[in-house]
Write an enzyme that holds these catalytic residues in place. Sequence first.
Site, PDB file in Angstrom:
ATOM      1  N   HIS A  30      -5.313  -1.198  -5.471  1.00  0.00           N
ATOM      2  CA  HIS A  30      -5.794  -0.037  -4.733  1.00  0.00           C
ATOM      3  C   HIS A  30      -6.599   0.826  -5.698  1.00  0.00           C
ATOM      4  O   HIS A  30      -6.122   1.152  -6.784  1.00  0.00           O
ATOM      5  CB  HIS A  30      -4.620   0.738  -4.135  1.00  0.00           C
ATOM      6  CG  HIS A  30      -3.831  -0.069  -3.152  1.00  0.00           C
ATOM      7  ND1 HIS A  30      -2.737  -0.821  -3.514  1.00  0.00           N
ATOM      8  CD2 HIS A  30      -4.007  -0.274  -1.823  1.00  0.00           C
ATOM      9  CE1 HIS A  30      -2.271  -1.447  -2.449  1.00  0.00           C
ATOM     10  NE2 HIS A  30      -3.008  -1.133  -1.413  1.00  0.00           N
ATOM     11  N   ARG A  73       7.257 -10.700   5.605  1.00  0.00           N
ATOM     12  CA  ARG A  73       6.793 -10.481   6.973  1.00  0.00           C
ATOM     13  C   ARG A  73       7.442 -11.500   7.891  1.00  0.00           C
ATOM     14  O   ARG A  73       7.494 -12.696   7.566  1.00  0.00           O
ATOM     15  CB  ARG A  73       5.266 -10.612   7.056  1.00  0.00           C
ATOM     16  CG  ARG A  73       4.520  -9.615   6.186  1.00  0.00           C
ATOM     17  CD  ARG A  73       3.021  -9.817   6.217  1.00  0.00           C
ATOM     18  NE  ARG A  73       2.345  -8.915   5.281  1.00  0.00           N
ATOM     19  CZ  ARG A  73       1.040  -8.922   5.051  1.00  0.00           C
ATOM     20  NH1 ARG A  73       0.257  -9.769   5.683  1.00  0.00           N
ATOM     21  NH2 ARG A  73       0.515  -8.080   4.181  1.00  0.00           N
ATOM     22  N   GLN A 114       1.677 -10.919  -3.257  1.00  0.00           N
ATOM     23  CA  GLN A 114       0.304 -10.506  -2.935  1.00  0.00           C
ATOM     24  C   GLN A 114      -0.316  -9.829  -4.155  1.00  0.00           C
ATOM     25  O   GLN A 114       0.273  -8.932  -4.756  1.00  0.00           O
ATOM     26  CB  GLN A 114       0.325  -9.541  -1.750  1.00  0.00           C
ATOM     27  CG  GLN A 114      -1.031  -9.334  -1.112  1.00  0.00           C
ATOM     28  CD  GLN A 114      -0.919  -8.621   0.228  1.00  0.00           C
ATOM     29  OE1 GLN A 114      -0.183  -7.661   0.359  1.00  0.00           O
ATOM     30  NE2 GLN A 114      -1.648  -9.090   1.219  1.00  0.00           N
ATOM     31  N   ASP A 140      -2.255  -7.431  -4.943  1.00  0.00           N
ATOM     32  CA  ASP A 140      -2.848  -6.219  -4.397  1.00  0.00           C
ATOM     33  C   ASP A 140      -3.509  -5.375  -5.474  1.00  0.00           C
ATOM     34  O   ASP A 140      -3.116  -5.416  -6.641  1.00  0.00           O
ATOM     35  CB  ASP A 140      -1.765  -5.366  -3.741  1.00  0.00           C
ATOM     36  CG  ASP A 140      -1.871  -5.366  -2.232  1.00  0.00           C
ATOM     37  OD1 ASP A 140      -3.000  -5.409  -1.735  1.00  0.00           O
ATOM     38  OD2 ASP A 140      -0.834  -5.340  -1.557  1.00  0.00           O
ATOM     39  N   HIS A 174      -8.513  -0.926  -0.533  1.00  0.00           N
ATOM     40  CA  HIS A 174      -7.501  -1.977  -0.649  1.00  0.00           C
ATOM     41  C   HIS A 174      -8.265  -3.254  -1.009  1.00  0.00           C
ATOM     42  O   HIS A 174      -9.330  -3.515  -0.427  1.00  0.00           O
ATOM     43  CB  HIS A 174      -6.807  -2.265   0.686  1.00  0.00           C
ATOM     44  CG  HIS A 174      -6.178  -1.092   1.365  1.00  0.00           C
ATOM     45  ND1 HIS A 174      -4.820  -0.911   1.426  1.00  0.00           N
ATOM     46  CD2 HIS A 174      -6.721  -0.050   2.036  1.00  0.00           C
ATOM     47  CE1 HIS A 174      -4.549   0.190   2.123  1.00  0.00           C
ATOM     48  NE2 HIS A 174      -5.695   0.723   2.498  1.00  0.00           N
ATOM     49  N   CYS A 210       0.795  -1.226   0.000  1.00  0.00           N
ATOM     50  CA  CYS A 210       0.000   0.000   0.000  1.00  0.00           C
ATOM     51  C   CYS A 210       0.837   1.291   0.000  1.00  0.00           C
ATOM     52  O   CYS A 210       0.579   2.188  -0.817  1.00  0.00           O
ATOM     53  CB  CYS A 210      -0.949   0.034   1.189  1.00  0.00           C
ATOM     54  SG  CYS A 210      -1.542  -1.557   1.733  1.00  0.00           S
ATOM     55  N   LYS A 220     -14.492  -3.513   6.365  1.00  0.00           N
ATOM     56  CA  LYS A 220     -13.998  -4.420   5.324  1.00  0.00           C
ATOM     57  C   LYS A 220     -14.995  -5.538   5.057  1.00  0.00           C
ATOM     58  O   LYS A 220     -15.854  -5.870   5.884  1.00  0.00           O
ATOM     59  CB  LYS A 220     -12.653  -5.019   5.721  1.00  0.00           C
ATOM     60  CG  LYS A 220     -12.698  -5.864   7.004  1.00  0.00           C
ATOM     61  CD  LYS A 220     -11.344  -6.494   7.298  1.00  0.00           C
ATOM     62  CE  LYS A 220     -11.424  -7.373   8.552  1.00  0.00           C
ATOM     63  NZ  LYS A 220     -10.202  -8.176   8.730  1.00  0.00           N
TER      64      LYS A 220
END
Length: 644
Positions: free
Chosen positions: A384, A362, A380, A382, A509, A333, A463
């Site tokens: 946005h 991570r 990932q 992702d 997201h 992000c 979410k």
Amino acid sequence: MIKITLKDGSVREVQKGTTVYDVAASISGRLAKEAVVGAVNGKTVDLSYKLEEDCELSILKFDDAEGAHAFRHTSSHIMAQAVKRLFPDAQLAIGPAIENGFYYDFDTEHKFVPEDLDRIEAEMKKIVKEDLKLERFELPRDEAIKFMAEKGEAYKVELINDLPEDAIISFYRQGDFVDLCAGCHVSSTKEIKSVKLTSLAGAYWRGNENNKMLQRIYGTSFPKASMLDAYLEMLEEAKKRDHRKIGKELGLFALMEEGPGFPFMLPKGMAVKNNLLKYWREVHDKANYVEIETPIMLNRHLWETSGHWYHYKDNMYALEIDNEDFAVKPMNCPGCMLVYKTAMRSYKDFPIRMAEMGRVHRHELSGALHGLMRVRSFTQDDAHIFMLPEQIKDEIIGVVNLIDEVYKTFGFSYHVELSTRPENSMGSDEEWNRAEEALTEALVELGINYKLNPGDGAFYGPKIDFHLMDCLGRTWQCGTIQLDMQLPQRFELSYIGKDGEKHQPIMIHRVAFGSIERFMGILIEEFAGKFPSWLAPVQVKLLTIADRHIPYAEEVAKKLRAMGIRAELDDRAEKIGYKIREAQLEKGPYMLIIGDKESELGQVSVRSRDIGELGSLELDVFINTLLAEVAERSLKTKFEKIDQ
């Protein structure tokens, strides 16, 4: 008299002080027998709970999530009591109910071995037969500490010490056994009809690797033996489908000591991954996303701006370069925020949909690592979306439809959960109300049933989570849609509105796969390694009967590859039966047997993994049919439709 409103909307008048169990019994004897706990005004309570005022009441059975949780929470207490009887020196840590079971952590000099599970299980069955009532009682904090200290339960004392000084501490007693517990529980140990202890593991106290390693015993329980048997059968099937086992057998990926939590993707695994990426890009191109790529490592200032340096640093890999602190990105992000800021944006540009296949890292505890499902490095998918406030609902609908399309491609069903504002949230009431209303309206307009999780949203916005179900009935949380009004503010994102003034955009997201590696693990177990043809690392295996058939087989393999079909040739001087058996173990969708007849007539003898022998086909017919199957991303073979 007080009024009790039941789940079906009916109202009953009962005497003040009537228990939840009494209400269940007044409805039907069967309900009283199957009742596990109750819910009073949405709060889960024991069946012994006394009703003192008008309220809404639900009687919860094992089929209800809260009922199963209480049932298995009681099972963990029974296991702890059994362990204390057999190993009196064992100290109790924590023992919660978890999805499909329970566990308890113990500190004892005795090293538990699998044979101990049988002894503990037998003792648990004795406790069940003893029909011990579970009784709740409370103590002030100081008395609770003294009570546990006298019993030598140092871990319980530590837990109580962490509670507020004015807290009233609850305990549950069953016979001579007492445990610190907030509840809820079944009424008696006799309710736990069928129990099975399943495994042993190590676990750091409070999940901190700097603390002592404790011994954890896992188990499960059910109200009926038939339910336990079905569950154990499912576990056996799950073992056969374990992605770690199949991944090794099929040469898809490797887990090595040199990189714990950092999977190595092998050539065949990359074939699967690349086809997932190809599909992902097609879906996103069609939905008008633009693809970006952001650096894998960025400086401390960025992570301070995003808040990760203060709230997520323990899970990040940090290092120093040229006397400046950097961190490997744990999520994509913040980098996307910088991409947004590379140009001046206008309201006419919205919505802007930026997608990224970003590699993130991570730090996970070593004990939590699990194949491809829990790793320290993953890709990932992702995206946005930046938008105007009035575009929120339409964009949410678009994302839900995209995720629905993705899951249906793989044959997955799913359920949806909506999580709302948590206690530690950022932002105004107006922002949160608008965001939650937009998510709710989108789900309602799409006709999607959803479970509401009050207070379980992210600190920056509500979410929607997608929980897909596999062929064994297990659920996996993969897709998510998170509405964020805070990160654009922290990064000072803006656009020029119709009024010529600067405004702050709203951001979503979202992920569909979640983690490509984890999704691969799920697919390996879902298909038991038998990938549909479009995903299979090797789509066609050619097998020669004799050396004289090799030239034609090489010609066929060349033509298949030229058409984009992933083909391998086994031209070893081995018997054809042996080659077929080995190819079957590789789980590829199609085998082509090449012998005299095929070489002479320019045909191929086709064997389908799913429906067996198909006989001889013209090579072009085989190629065209397979290409159509791949193009459709079909989960089933199309060759059964061929007229032999």
